[in-house]
Every structure is written in C-alpha cells, then in structure tokens.
Design a protein around this motif. Structure first.
Motif, PDB file in Angstrom:
ATOM      1  N   SER A 133       3.867  26.712  24.068  1.00 22.34           N
ATOM      2  CA  SER A 133       3.869  27.668  25.173  1.00 22.34           C
ATOM      3  C   SER A 133       4.152  27.028  26.519  1.00 22.34           C
ATOM      4  CB  SER A 133       2.541  28.406  25.206  1.00 22.34           C
ATOM      5  OG  SER A 133       1.486  27.487  25.302  1.00 22.34           O
ATOM      6  N   GLY A 134       4.246  25.701  26.569  1.00 23.75           N
ATOM      7  CA  GLY A 134       4.619  25.059  27.815  1.00 23.75           C
ATOM      8  C   GLY A 134       3.521  24.984  28.839  1.00 23.75           C
ATOM      9  N   GLU A 135       2.291  25.289  28.423  1.00 20.50           N
ATOM     10  CA  GLU A 135       1.186  25.150  29.354  1.00 20.50           C
ATOM     11  C   GLU A 135       0.848  23.679  29.479  1.00 20.50           C
ATOM     12  OE1 GLU A 135      -2.205  28.357  29.578  1.00 20.50           O
ATOM     13  OE2 GLU A 135      -1.813  27.671  27.556  1.00 20.50           O
ATOM     14  N   ALA A 136       0.878  23.170  30.691  1.00 16.49           N
ATOM     15  CA  ALA A 136       0.636  21.735  30.888  1.00 16.49           C
ATOM     16  C   ALA A 136      -0.771  21.356  30.440  1.00 16.49           C
ATOM     17  CB  ALA A 136       0.848  21.379  32.347  1.00 16.49           C
ATOM     18  N   SER A 137      -1.699  22.301  30.507  1.00 18.24           N
ATOM     19  CA  SER A 137      -3.090  21.984  30.172  1.00 18.24           C
ATOM     20  C   SER A 137      -3.298  21.797  28.674  1.00 18.24           C
ATOM     21  CB  SER A 137      -3.988  23.117  30.650  1.00 18.24           C
ATOM     22  OG  SER A 137      -3.623  24.309  29.982  1.00 18.24           O
ATOM     23  N   LYS A 138      -2.325  22.178  27.877  1.00 18.30           N
ATOM     24  CA  LYS A 138      -2.528  22.136  26.422  1.00 18.30           C
ATOM     25  C   LYS A 138      -2.138  20.785  25.833  1.00 18.30           C
ATOM     26  CE  LYS A 138      -3.212  26.615  24.869  1.00 18.30           C
ATOM     27  NZ  LYS A 138      -4.011  26.981  26.027  1.00 18.30           N
ATOM     28  N   GLU A 139      -2.919  20.372  24.840  1.00 16.78           N
ATOM     29  CA  GLU A 139      -2.589  19.170  24.088  1.00 16.78           C
ATOM     30  C   GLU A 139      -1.541  19.545  23.056  1.00 16.78           C
ATOM     31  OE1 GLU A 139      -4.208  16.745  25.246  1.00 16.78           O
ATOM     32  OE2 GLU A 139      -5.954  17.698  26.145  1.00 16.78           O
ATOM     33  N   GLY A 140      -0.964  18.524  22.441  1.00 15.20           N
ATOM     34  CA  GLY A 140      -0.065  18.796  21.328  1.00 15.20           C
ATOM     35  C   GLY A 140       1.360  18.406  21.636  1.00 15.20           C
ATOM     36  N   TYR A 141       2.140  18.209  20.592  1.00 13.90           N
ATOM     37  CA  TYR A 141       3.556  17.890  20.754  1.00 13.90           C
ATOM     38  C   TYR A 141       4.224  19.029  21.515  1.00 13.90           C
ATOM     39  CZ  TYR A 141       3.116  13.954  17.622  1.00 13.90           C
ATOM     40  OH  TYR A 141       2.756  12.752  17.077  1.00 13.90           O
ATOM     41  N   ALA A 142       4.948  18.663  22.584  1.00  9.44           N
ATOM     42  CA  ALA A 142       5.559  19.679  23.438  1.00  9.44           C
ATOM     43  C   ALA A 142       6.821  20.217  22.775  1.00  9.44           C
ATOM     44  CB  ALA A 142       5.886  19.072  24.793  1.00  9.44           C
ATOM     45  N   LEU A 143       6.744  21.451  22.308  1.00  7.72           N
ATOM     46  CA  LEU A 143       7.902  22.090  21.683  1.00  7.72           C
ATOM     47  C   LEU A 143       8.141  23.456  22.302  1.00  7.72           C
ATOM     48  CD1 LEU A 143       7.091  19.970  19.294  1.00  7.72           C
ATOM     49  CD2 LEU A 143       8.472  21.517  17.930  1.00  7.72           C
ATOM     50  N   PHE A 144       7.916  23.540  23.623  1.00  9.06           N
ATOM     51  CA  PHE A 144       7.940  24.887  24.201  1.00  9.06           C
ATOM     52  C   PHE A 144       9.329  25.483  24.290  1.00  9.06           C
ATOM     53  CE2 PHE A 144       8.438  22.437  28.026  1.00  9.06           C
ATOM     54  CZ  PHE A 144       7.501  21.417  27.890  1.00  9.06           C
ATOM     55  N   GLN A 145      10.389  24.644  24.114  1.00  3.19           N
ATOM     56  CA  GLN A 145      11.738  25.232  24.088  1.00  3.19           C
ATOM     57  C   GLN A 145      12.297  25.287  22.672  1.00  3.19           C
ATOM     58  OE1 GLN A 145      13.377  22.432  26.772  1.00  3.19           O
ATOM     59  NE2 GLN A 145      13.063  23.718  28.573  1.00  3.19           N
ATOM     60  N   TRP A 146      11.494  24.902  21.708  1.00  6.45           N
ATOM     61  CA  TRP A 146      11.955  24.945  20.319  1.00  6.45           C
ATOM     62  C   TRP A 146      11.872  26.383  19.811  1.00  6.45           C
ATOM     63  CZ3 TRP A 146      10.536  26.364  15.472  1.00  6.45           C
ATOM     64  CH2 TRP A 146      11.289  25.822  14.418  1.00  6.45           C
ATOM     65  N   PRO A 147      12.835  26.919  19.079  1.00  9.27           N
ATOM     66  CA  PRO A 147      14.010  26.266  18.503  1.00  9.27           C
ATOM     67  C   PRO A 147      15.276  26.319  19.373  1.00  9.27           C
ATOM     68  CG  PRO A 147      13.769  28.444  17.537  1.00  9.27           C
ATOM     69  CD  PRO A 147      12.650  28.280  18.536  1.00  9.27           C
ATOM     70  N   ASP A 148      15.202  26.950  20.561  1.00 12.48           N
ATOM     71  CA  ASP A 148      16.412  27.021  21.395  1.00 12.48           C
ATOM     72  C   ASP A 148      16.937  25.623  21.707  1.00 12.48           C
ATOM     73  OD1 ASP A 148      16.094  29.725  21.366  1.00 12.48           O
ATOM     74  OD2 ASP A 148      15.068  29.815  23.311  1.00 12.48           O
TER      75      ASP A 148
END
Ligand SMILES: *Cc1c(COP(=O)(O)O)cnc(C)c1O
Length: 245
Positions: A133-148
């Motif tokens: 979701s692209g929230e900076a506060s969230k942990e996790g592998y950043a895939l907020f533009q996936w699959p685009d």
C-alpha cells in the motif's frame, strides 16, 4: 451483560464460516489465530477452553512470560505465531518461543532466525511480509507498485530464493496489512493483489509450499476470507479493545 470470550469465539467462527461459504470455500481452510497482545493468560485460557489452539503475539518481551505460563497451565500443545516486527537482536528469542513467524521482512532477520532455530534444533514456518500500500509506516517488502511495476518484486524474488535455502525455515506464504480504514472494502484491492503475488510466486517457485495468505484483522477479516485468506489474525473481535497497543 458483557459477552464472554467463549461467546465471542463462537460468533467469530460463525462469521468466518459464512464468509468462506460466500466465496465457495471450505471454512476449515481458514485458520483463526487469536491475537492476545496486551491481554493476560486468563484471556488465553478462556480462548483455549473455547477450542482455540493458535495464538499470536507481537512483542518478544511480552510474549515470553505469557507463553511460559500458558505452557504450564494448558494441557494440550498450542501453536504460537509471531506477528510483530522483529529486531535482529531479538531473533533468538523469537526462535525459542514461536513456531510460526508472519513478519519476515528482510533477509538479515531470516538468517538470524535460521541460525538460532538451528541451534535449538527447531524448524520455523515463516511468512514473508509485504507492503502493497505504500505506507511508509508499514514494514515489509515494498511492492506498492506491483504488478504495474514488475521489477519491484526483484529483491523479494532474490530473498525468497535465499530464504528457501535456509534449512531451519520453511517459507509458507505471505502476510500483509492494508492501511487501517473503517471501511473493509478498501482492503479488498490490497488483498486481491496479495493473492495475485502469491500465485505469481507459486509459478516462479513451484516446489515451495507457499500458498498461505495471512490477511484479515478484526475490521476486515470477512473481506480477507472472500479474497482467499488462509490465516486471519484476530484480537479485538475476540477479546475486546486494548488499552495500549
Ligand atoms: C494487533 C494485531 C492484529 C489484531 O488486530 P485486531 O484489529 O485487534 O484484530 C493482527 N495483526 C497484527 C500484525 C497485529 O499487530
């Protein structure tokens, strides 16, 4: 009169089953993890007596004494799930207390978990946490533009290959947390993308048994189940509100 934990467990199980049936799924394919953070051993015991055997905590310090007391009180084995962010220096504690870890968000932590689990002669089932979701506060592998933007999955793919080679860890699937919203429908597109990512990983790594989707909290678990959740992590809806979080 306040409802008891055992009444809440029954209601929640009914809601889980209804959501599964709406999606043409078998309710038995959805695991309920009762999130007991901030609640005492009495709450764990009540949920246990209502039939629950999977429990989740998010902090090592808080979990340690509870897990040890629960062990001495409860006759059957229960399975503990670590759902919170892991600092590398706490990885050994995590390995000794938990059978499942939902929050593997970098290779370093996976390596530390593998080392400490190997020393203890244990295996840990792990889920890879992704941030869709692209929230900076969230942990996790950043895939907020996936699959685009498909290259956003590159570092995840590399790390999955490395983690799959760690002998004490078994990659079982993915975990995600959509941005908090009072409207569960806003979580639906995030859940859908997580399922698509799971299917993509299954194509890339067909020999890994990594089909689990840990999605759904008190506010959105029915939508998560409609979208394929296999593990819901529920606190408030079972135990009431938390004073601190
Ligand atoms: C606290 C927590 C939950 C449970 O949240 P509720 O909204 O109380 O059901 C689930 N997952 C994680 C990672 C948590 O920290």
């Amino acid at each position: 009169m306040a409802t008891t934990i055992s009444e809440q467990v029954v209601r929640v199980q009914e809601r889980i089953a209804a959501a599964a049936r709406r999606a043409g799924r078998d309710p038995a394919d959805v695991l309920l993890v009762a999130v007991t953070k901030t609640h005492g051993v009495d709450a764990i015991q009540a949920a246990y007596e209502a039939g629950l055997r999977h429990f989740g905590e998010n902090r090592v310090e808080e979990a340690e004494s509870k897990i040890n007391s629960a062990k001495s009180i409860l006759p059957d084995l229960v399975t503990w799930h670590m759902i919170g962010h892991i600092q590398s220096r706490k990885a050994a504690g995590v390995s000794s207390l938990f059978s499942w870890v939902h929050s593997v968000d970098r290779l370093k932590v996976a390596g530390k978990l593998n080392e400490s689990a190997s020393v203890l002669g244990r295996d840990i089932d792990v889920l890879i946490e992704v941030n869709l979701s692209g929230e900076a506060s969230k942990e996790g592998y950043a895939l907020f533009q996936w699959p685009d933007n498909p290259t956003q999955a590159d570092s995840l793919l590399q790390d999955i290959e490395a983690i799959a080679a760690l002998p004490a860890l078994r990659i079982r699937g993915l975990m995600a947390m959509p941005p908090f919203s009072p409207d569960p429908e806003l979580s639906r597109p995030v859940f859908r993308r997580l399922r698509a990512l799971r299917d993509f990983l299954h194509d890339r790594f067909p020999t890994l048994d990594c089909q689990q989707l840990s999605i759904g909290m008190s506010g959105d678990f029915e939508v998560a189940i409609e979208e394929g959740s296999t593990i819901v992590r529920l606190g408030t809806v079972l135990f009431g509100g938390r004073k601190v979080d």
